[in-house]
Design an enzyme around this catalytic site. Structure first.
Site, PDB file in Angstrom:
ATOM      1  N   GLN A  36       0.164   8.770  -5.919  1.00 30.09           N
ATOM      2  CA  GLN A  36       0.439   9.219  -4.556  1.00 30.09           C
ATOM      3  C   GLN A  36       1.206  10.536  -4.487  1.00 30.09           C
ATOM      4  O   GLN A  36       1.189  11.200  -3.459  1.00 30.09           O
ATOM      5  CB  GLN A  36       1.194   8.124  -3.791  1.00 30.09           C
ATOM      6  N   HIS A  56     -12.875  11.407  -6.419  1.00 35.06           N
ATOM      7  CA  HIS A  56     -13.890  12.422  -6.704  1.00 35.06           C
ATOM      8  C   HIS A  56     -15.287  11.997  -6.257  1.00 35.06           C
ATOM      9  O   HIS A  56     -16.030  12.777  -5.686  1.00 35.06           O
ATOM     10  CB  HIS A  56     -13.934  12.729  -8.216  1.00 35.06           C
ATOM     11  N   ASP A  69      -5.740  14.736  -6.223  1.00 38.90           N
ATOM     12  CA  ASP A  69      -5.774  15.715  -7.324  1.00 38.90           C
ATOM     13  C   ASP A  69      -4.488  16.542  -7.386  1.00 38.90           C
ATOM     14  O   ASP A  69      -3.995  16.838  -8.472  1.00 38.90           O
ATOM     15  CB  ASP A  69      -6.957  16.681  -7.149  1.00 38.90           C
ATOM     16  N   ARG A  94      12.811   4.854  -7.632  1.00 37.96           N
ATOM     17  CA  ARG A  94      11.707   4.077  -8.204  1.00 37.96           C
ATOM     18  C   ARG A  94      10.445   4.936  -8.211  1.00 37.96           C
ATOM     19  O   ARG A  94      10.018   5.421  -7.172  1.00 37.96           O
ATOM     20  CB  ARG A  94      11.468   2.817  -7.358  1.00 37.96           C
ATOM     21  N   HIS A 139       1.076   0.992 -10.857  1.00 38.65           N
ATOM     22  CA  HIS A 139       0.959   1.106  -9.393  1.00 38.65           C
ATOM     23  C   HIS A 139      -0.476   1.555  -9.095  1.00 38.65           C
ATOM     24  O   HIS A 139      -0.705   2.652  -8.578  1.00 38.65           O
ATOM     25  CB  HIS A 139       2.004   2.083  -8.848  1.00 38.65           C
ATOM     26  N   ASN A 183       2.790  -3.541  -9.478  1.00 42.61           N
ATOM     27  CA  ASN A 183       3.070  -3.435  -8.055  1.00 42.61           C
ATOM     28  C   ASN A 183       1.981  -4.122  -7.228  1.00 42.61           C
ATOM     29  O   ASN A 183       0.812  -3.762  -7.308  1.00 42.61           O
ATOM     30  CB  ASN A 183       3.137  -1.956  -7.648  1.00 42.61           C
ATOM     31  N   GLU A 184       2.386  -5.102  -6.445  1.00 41.24           N
ATOM     32  CA  GLU A 184       1.534  -5.729  -5.431  1.00 41.24           C
ATOM     33  C   GLU A 184       0.180  -6.242  -5.936  1.00 41.24           C
ATOM     34  O   GLU A 184      -0.869  -5.712  -5.566  1.00 41.24           O
ATOM     35  CB  GLU A 184       1.305  -4.762  -4.269  1.00 41.24           C
ATOM     36  N   ASN A 324       8.045  -5.908  -1.660  1.00 42.53           N
ATOM     37  CA  ASN A 324       7.667  -4.855  -0.724  1.00 42.53           C
ATOM     38  C   ASN A 324       7.373  -5.561   0.583  1.00 42.53           C
ATOM     39  O   ASN A 324       6.559  -6.485   0.619  1.00 42.53           O
ATOM     40  CB  ASN A 324       6.407  -4.121  -1.184  1.00 42.53           C
ATOM     41  N   TYR A 326       6.420  -5.112   4.688  1.00 42.22           N
ATOM     42  CA  TYR A 326       6.010  -4.283   5.827  1.00 42.22           C
ATOM     43  C   TYR A 326       5.580  -5.104   7.048  1.00 42.22           C
ATOM     44  O   TYR A 326       5.636  -4.618   8.164  1.00 42.22           O
ATOM     45  CB  TYR A 326       4.814  -3.400   5.444  1.00 42.22           C
ATOM     46  N   GLU A 393      10.298  -1.785  -1.597  1.00 38.84           N
ATOM     47  CA  GLU A 393       9.647  -0.923  -0.597  1.00 38.84           C
ATOM     48  C   GLU A 393       9.846  -1.508   0.784  1.00 38.84           C
ATOM     49  O   GLU A 393       9.720  -2.719   0.978  1.00 38.84           O
ATOM     50  CB  GLU A 393       8.130  -0.834  -0.815  1.00 38.84           C
TER      51      GLU A 393
HETATM   52  C1  BGC Z   1       2.214   0.277  -1.619  1.00 36.66           C
HETATM   53  C2  BGC Z   1       2.401   1.773  -1.449  1.00 36.66           C
HETATM   54  C3  BGC Z   1       1.865   2.183  -0.078  1.00 36.66           C
HETATM   55  C4  BGC Z   1       2.677   1.468   0.978  1.00 36.66           C
HETATM   56  C5  BGC Z   1       2.333   1.819   2.419  1.00 36.66           C
HETATM   57  C6  BGC Z   1       2.529  -0.529  -0.390  1.00 36.66           C
HETATM   58  O1  BGC Z   1       1.541  -1.485  -0.238  1.00 36.66           O
HETATM   59  O2  BGC Z   1       2.908  -0.177  -2.744  1.00 36.66           O
HETATM   60  O3  BGC Z   1       1.749   2.417  -2.489  1.00 36.66           O
HETATM   61  O4  BGC Z   1       1.899   3.558   0.105  1.00 36.66           O
HETATM   62  O5  BGC Z   1       2.499   0.089   0.835  1.00 36.66           O
HETATM   63  O6  BGC Z   1       1.048   1.422   2.737  1.00 36.66           O
END
Ligand code: BGC
Length: 486
Positions: A36, A56, A69, A94, A139, A183-184, A324, A326, A393
């Site tokens: 990222q 690509h 890229d 991190r 990741h 990760n995830e 993480n 959200y 996160e």
């Molecule tokens: C991921 C990140 C992503 C973030 C926001 C997480 O699921 O680990 O790579 O950018 O969420 O979507």
């Protein structure tokens, strides 16, 4: 003294006794991931990953048809990035290592020294500036070589990941004291893009998720044991996994809805946490996949069992839990989905939705529901014997239209940090760290550059990839310097 006056006095002394402050040993941080931010996709001998290939060959899958890229060009601008991290006053940073930057073929047959030099410089500069590196090994940027083999659905990836992990411990473990293996996993396993990158939409869903989950668990456990046996004594660090943990809240108090919510949690993350923190897959997952498989005429369950040896090997492979967070969703009991086609979603069951009144940002899946995080933290405490938790996160996106005036992000952080503090102080949850996603705007996977999660703004049309602090930087600096929420 009147009774009323006495009660007021008691209340005042009680409320001043509780200091609304993060504990002295609590660590704040910011997070990023290699694909990222780094760019330099083929610089100095780096090998190809599934995300290079997707970017690509199949950028049609990406909202703005972009790729990583160059991304934030952190491969070249890492020194400036360390200064930005430092400016925030955080304790930890991190980031992830790109597997193919240090092992270009994906196998531990040949180390790419310039890739190693890059991470050495970054790690050393962080430490020089008093910032602790927290390193994620995986990741999502799987070496391309494994893609035609089915990516993480193929157990062949497991020993190769273990060899890569060993290399990383050997190379960086003298200075890196906190490791995150993967990760995830849910995001890796439940989307073919995360599994194999670009090859096909016809991925055998309803089967591949479970094959992948098993291999990810085994890979994580291998890496944990390698660290434990070969490195822990000398390097004295800790290691675990990071899971994305959506909170499922029952839509009503109706026991059926309560059951649906718990079932959704077990399918979302219990499939990983239960084998690691308890033993084996959750019973509800084992039973439901077996029953639905039978109804679909499969001779055996689509969920491949873990052998006793595997269960024992996976159990206890954590020094903390990385989460993480959200999303919160409501769960409601629903009719059993038809048995027409194998599907993870049908296995998980229930009906899931968001409250339309929840405030949202530019990313339509992220709403402001801080109590969801608090409920999740309490649930982890109760179900897994109050383990150490690091929030690896948490954050929200803007679309760039407000440029640097990210008041919504500040509100988001304020509310979620407050929920974290409530969980620590009022519920006794053992949260030891909080990392904001993300240090700077970056390549948001299939959303390309359309969603911006950064505390720092990045200008992606400028070849310098100029970074500018958003308003939330000030908020974060005040947070880290006072350990209180501004
Ligand atoms: C991921 C990140 C992503 C973030 C926001 C997480 O699921 O680990 O790579 O950018 O969420 O979507």
């Amino acid at each position: 003294m009147s009774e009323k006056f006495f009660l007021i006095l008691v209340f005042l002394s009680f409320s001043t006794a509780i200091e609304w402050k993060f504990p002295a040993d609590f660590k704040f941080g910011v997070a990023t991931a290699a694909y990222q931010i780094e760019g330099g996709w083929n610089a100095d001998g780096k090998g190809t990953s599934i995300w290079d290939t997707l970017g690509h060959n199949r950028s049609i899958l990406v909202k703005d048809r972009s790729n990583g890229d160059i991304a934030c060009d952190s491969y070249h601008k890492w020194e400036e990035d360390v200064q930005m991290v430092k400016n925030l006053g955080v304790d930890t940073y991190r980031f992830s290592v790109a597997w193919t930057r240090i092992l270009p073929e994906g196998y531990a047959t040949r180390v790419n020294q310039p890739g190693v030099d890059y991470y050495n410089k970054l790690i050393n500069k962080l430490i020089e500036n008093g910032i602790e590196p927290v390193v994620t090994l995986y990741h999502w940027d799987l070496p391309q070589v494994f893609s035609p083999l089915g990516g993480w659905t193929n157990p062949v990836v497991v020993p190769h990941f273990a060899n890569y992990a060993r290399k990383a411990f050997e190379l960086f473990g003298d200075r890196v004291k906190t490791w995150i293996t993967i990760n995830e996993p849910r995001l890796i396993c439940n989307e073919y893009k995360g599994l194999v990158g670009d090859i096909t939409e016809d991925f055998p869903l309803g089967v591949s998720e479970y094959l992948c989950a098993k291999n990810v668990l085994k890979a994580h456990a291998e890496a944990y044991h390698i660290y434990d046996k070969e490195f822990r004594k000398t390097q004295k660090g800790k290691i675990s996994i990071t899971l994305d943990m959506t909170w499922s809240e029952p839509a009503t108090n109706n026991p059926e809805d309560v059951k649906a919510a718990e079932q959704n949690r077990q399918f979302d993350f219990g499939i990983y946490t239960n084998p690691i923190f308890n033993y084996d897959y959750p019973k509800i997952v084992i039973d439901r996949v077996a029953n639905r498989s039978q109804m679909e005429n499969f001779p055996q369950s689509r969920l491949p069992q873990l052998t006793t040896a595997e269960k024992l090997k996976i159990r206890g492979t954590y020094d903390f839990l990385g989460i993480n967070h959200y999303i919160t969703l409501y769960s409601k009991a629903a009719n059993e989905p038809p048995f027409s086609k194998p599907s993870f979603k049908a296995d998980a069951g229930g009906e899931r939705f968001r409250d339309e009144n929840w405030k949202g940002g530019a990313a339509n899946w992220i709403k402001l529901v801080p109590w969801g995080l608090r409920n999740l933290l309490k649930w982890i405490k109760v179900n897994y014997r109050n383990p150490e938790i690091i929030i690896t996160e948490n954050g929200t996106a803007d679309d760039g239209s407000d440029f640097l005036e990210d008041d919504e992000r500040i509100e988001y952080y304020r509310e979620y940090l407050n929920a974290t503090l409530q969980a620590i102080i009022q519920d006794g949850v053992n949260v030891k760290g909080y990392m904001a996603w993300s240090l700077m705007d970056n390549y948001e996977w299939t959303n390309g550059y359309t969603l911006r999660f950064g505390l720092y703004h990045v200008n992606f049309t400028d070849s310098n990839r100029t970074r500018t602090p958003k308003k939330s930087v000030k908020f974060f600096k005040s947070l880290t310097s006072t350990k209180t929420i501004p």
